[in-house]
Each structure stands twice: as C-alpha cells, then as structure tokens.
Scaffold this active site. Structure first.
Site, PDB file in Angstrom:
ATOM      1  N   ARG A   1      43.133  45.743  36.161  1.00 43.22           N
ATOM      2  CA  ARG A   1      43.534  46.990  36.881  1.00 43.22           C
ATOM      3  C   ARG A   1      42.289  47.838  36.481  1.00 43.22           C
ATOM      4  O   ARG A   1      41.906  47.967  35.376  1.00 43.22           O
ATOM      5  CB  ARG A   1      45.010  47.479  36.245  1.00 43.22           C
ATOM      6  CG  ARG A   1      46.135  46.736  36.577  1.00 43.22           C
ATOM      7  CD  ARG A   1      46.269  46.616  38.192  1.00 43.22           C
ATOM      8  NE  ARG A   1      47.737  46.059  38.583  1.00 43.22           N
ATOM      9  CZ  ARG A   1      47.673  44.768  38.677  1.00 43.22           C
ATOM     10  NH1 ARG A   1      46.640  43.802  38.685  1.00 43.22           N
ATOM     11  NH2 ARG A   1      48.868  44.086  38.924  1.00 43.22           N
TER      12      ARG A   1
ATOM     13  N   LYS B   1      42.633  45.641  49.220  1.00 46.53           N
ATOM     14  CA  LYS B   1      42.708  44.177  49.240  1.00 46.53           C
ATOM     15  C   LYS B   1      42.905  43.709  50.640  1.00 46.53           C
ATOM     16  O   LYS B   1      43.687  44.167  51.467  1.00 46.53           O
ATOM     17  CB  LYS B   1      44.014  43.474  48.556  1.00 46.53           C
ATOM     18  CG  LYS B   1      44.051  42.118  48.539  1.00 46.53           C
ATOM     19  CD  LYS B   1      45.324  41.624  47.620  1.00 46.53           C
ATOM     20  CE  LYS B   1      45.146  40.061  47.639  1.00 46.53           C
ATOM     21  NZ  LYS B   1      46.250  39.635  46.567  1.00 46.53           N
TER      22      LYS B   1
ATOM     23  N   ARG C   1      48.806  34.954  43.993  1.00 45.97           N
ATOM     24  CA  ARG C   1      48.426  34.620  42.548  1.00 45.97           C
ATOM     25  C   ARG C   1      49.937  35.229  41.485  1.00 45.97           C
ATOM     26  O   ARG C   1      50.442  36.171  42.188  1.00 45.97           O
ATOM     27  CB  ARG C   1      47.263  35.343  41.912  1.00 45.97           C
ATOM     28  CG  ARG C   1      46.921  35.005  40.707  1.00 45.97           C
ATOM     29  CD  ARG C   1      45.317  35.555  40.270  1.00 45.97           C
ATOM     30  NE  ARG C   1      45.051  35.258  38.864  1.00 45.97           N
ATOM     31  CZ  ARG C   1      45.365  36.272  37.972  1.00 45.97           C
ATOM     32  NH1 ARG C   1      45.719  37.556  38.471  1.00 45.97           N
ATOM     33  NH2 ARG C   1      44.876  36.292  36.586  1.00 45.97           N
TER      34      ARG C   1
END
Length: 327
Positions: free
Chosen positions: A320, A183, A118
């Site tokens: 975030r 992630k 992204r």
C-alpha cells in the site's frame, strides 16, 4: 441467451414481439431472458412502443475476428473457447489442464459470476463491458522457475494496451495494472502439477474496458478503479485487444520459459508506480513502513525498512502507498 445477446448487440431498439419471433419463443420468455441479461450487468433500455436496446450496443467476442488479427497460421497452435457467462475462466482452464490438453489454451467469457482476484478478492465482471480471459501454459522447470511470472504478465498487459494507444499506464507490484494511479487490470496465477518438474500455469486476466459507473464497483472491491476507454483517444475494441494479448502473452511466455523474470526486470521497473515511494507492507497483522526500491530477479519487492533492505515475496504480503503527514 447468446442468440438474444447477438440480436441486441447492434444497440438498436427491438420490440418484444420481434425478438420472440426471431428466437421462436413467447414474449414472456423474452422478458425473462432480458431480465437474466440485466442481472449479469448488461445495460438495457426499455421504451414503450419501441422495445429494448443495449445502451451503446455491445461488441461481443468472436473467434473469427480474433484469429483474423493473429499472424498467419498461429491460431492453429491454440485452442480457444468462448462463453457468455461462467463462474470463472480460471476454473475452465484448470479443467482443461486436468483433461490433458496439449495445445496452449485460451478461455474468454463475456461475464464471470465468481471472478476472483489476488488473495481471494472479488473481480467485478459486468457482461460485455470488459475483457476477462484465462490462458493455460505448460512449464517444465517446476514452481521455482515461475518466480516473477505474474509481474511479467502485468508488463505484457501494459505493452498490449500501449500498442492500442492507451496512456498513463503503470504497474503496482506484484500484478496490478494502473491507469492514472487507479486499478484497471489484474492478474491471478494458479499452478497445478509437479512442483519440481512439469506443471501447468493458469493465468487469469481481467481488464476494465468501459465501466458505466465506478462508484458501485469501487465500493465492492474497496479501491479506486479506472477503465481503458477513459485514457485513450481511440476506441479500444475487445476483439483487437484480445488478439494483441494472445500474441504478446504467447511471445512472453516462450521467453520466460527460457530466461525467467530477469529478462523483463528492467522493463518492469520502468513502469513501477511505487519506486522510491513511501509504502506500507501488510504482512498478516503487521504493518511495516518503508521505501520501495524496485524488484529483484525473483520478482520480490525490495523495501528499505528500519531493519535495512528487505525483499518480500508476492504470496506473503500486500503493498500500500503510505501517505506521509506533517504538522
């Protein structure tokens, strides 16, 4: 290159002479091919007197193994391609869309040289370690009907991983899959066609299955990452996971075509890693503090800010976690 990779996939040592005979090339040519595979991220051992081997071996993606896992007859409705290395599986799927393909399409690759995430970020793609693929799907309600699709794809990846025993899964808006807060998978959607009518959506997915070391990759993408192998008691095979995700994505996309993201909203929020957490919304040069309040029916994130409850869209901002400090 593929023939050499197939020989080495067993994890055993093979001499340069034996490899040359099997491939019908010189030992010098074998060495060049081995260096090419290493440059793509393949972990190779070289031991004098023994030859070459791939550490732990490598499970190559195979159409026959994947289709065997699918329900009877389902594979006939799909077209699938498999590559050793390509710049981007999304780019291949986009070319298929331009060619006018009618079947639902899946493109798998062992390695991507220009894999992207992204907002133009790089997706680290070492050969044979992980799962990289794209699917092409046709929608008929225009771009407006695609709101929240990336969230539904992320949720589908979580469900597929859970089915194979992976634990500690969560979702970070809009399209990251987390393992223990790090992630482990990402989603990239690209759209072409009529903004108000029939359009083709290319869905790219990258999942970390087994990373030998995360430090170099973490430096490259500037965030903590995790691999599926670290969070399951059982080995997750790439072919099995590919088959599970083909089935689950196909089911989800069929439902999404009719129901939109609202059908998946509550389920997505059950995995929301940031719900009721202090966050920062990064919008251009702005850094907006607030508290995450889940998502709405369009897939936008709801954030309680100093100006009240604001909904932000995925194309506009990044999210975030905000670390509160006291003292």
């Amino acid at each position: 290159m593929k023939a050499l990779l197939e020989i080495l996939s067993d994890g055993k040592f093979h001499s340069g002479e034996a490899l040359g005979k099997s491939l019908g090339v010189t030992r010098a040519a074998v060495w060049k091919k081995l260096k090419s595979l290493q440059s793509l991220g393949l972990r190779l051992d070289s031991v004098p007197g023994k030859g070459y081997r791939v550490q732990k071996g490598v499970e190559l993606l195979e159409k026959q193994k994947i289709t065997k896992e699918l329900r009877s007859g389902f594979a006939d409705s799909l077209e699938m391609d498999f590559f050793v290395t390509i710049p981007s599986s999304n780019d291949v799927a986009m070319s298929k869309a331009r060619s006018g393909i009618k079947k639902n399409y899946f493109c798998f690759t062992e390695h991507q040289s220009l894999g992207r995430g992204r907002r133009g970020r790089t997706w680290v793609s070492p050969l044979g370690n992980n799962l990289y693929f794209s699917t092409l799907w046709t929608f008929y309600n225009g771009i407006a009907g695609l709101e929240g699709l990336s969230l539904a794809v992320g949720l589908t990846v979580v469900k597929g991983l859970e089915q194979l025993g992976v634990q500690q899964l969560a979702l970070k808006w809009p399209n990251d899959v987390l393992l223990a807060g790090k992630k482990a998978a990402g989603v990239l959607l690209e759209v072409m066609g009529d903004p108000a009518g029939e359009c083709q959506v290319i869905i790219g997915i990258g999942i970390n299955i087994d990373l030998p070391t995360t430090s170099e990759a973490e430096k490259e993408i500037n965030q903590s990452i995790a691999a599926v192998s670290q969070y399951t008691p059982n080995k997750v095979t790439r072919n099995k996971l590919a088959a599970v995700l083909i089935g689950k994505l196909s089911e989800m996309l069929t439902i999404f075509q009719q129901e939109g993201f609202g059908y998946f909203l509550n389920d997505w929020q059950n995995y929301d890693a940031f719900f009721e957490q202090p966050v920062n919304i990064i919008h251009g040069q702005q850094n907006i503090p607030g508290v995450a309040k889940g998502v709405d029916v369009s897939g936008g994130i709801k954030v309680l800010t100093a100006d009240g409850l604001v909904v932000y869209k995925g194309g506009e901002v990044s999210l975030r976690r905000r670390i509160e400090s006291y003292g």
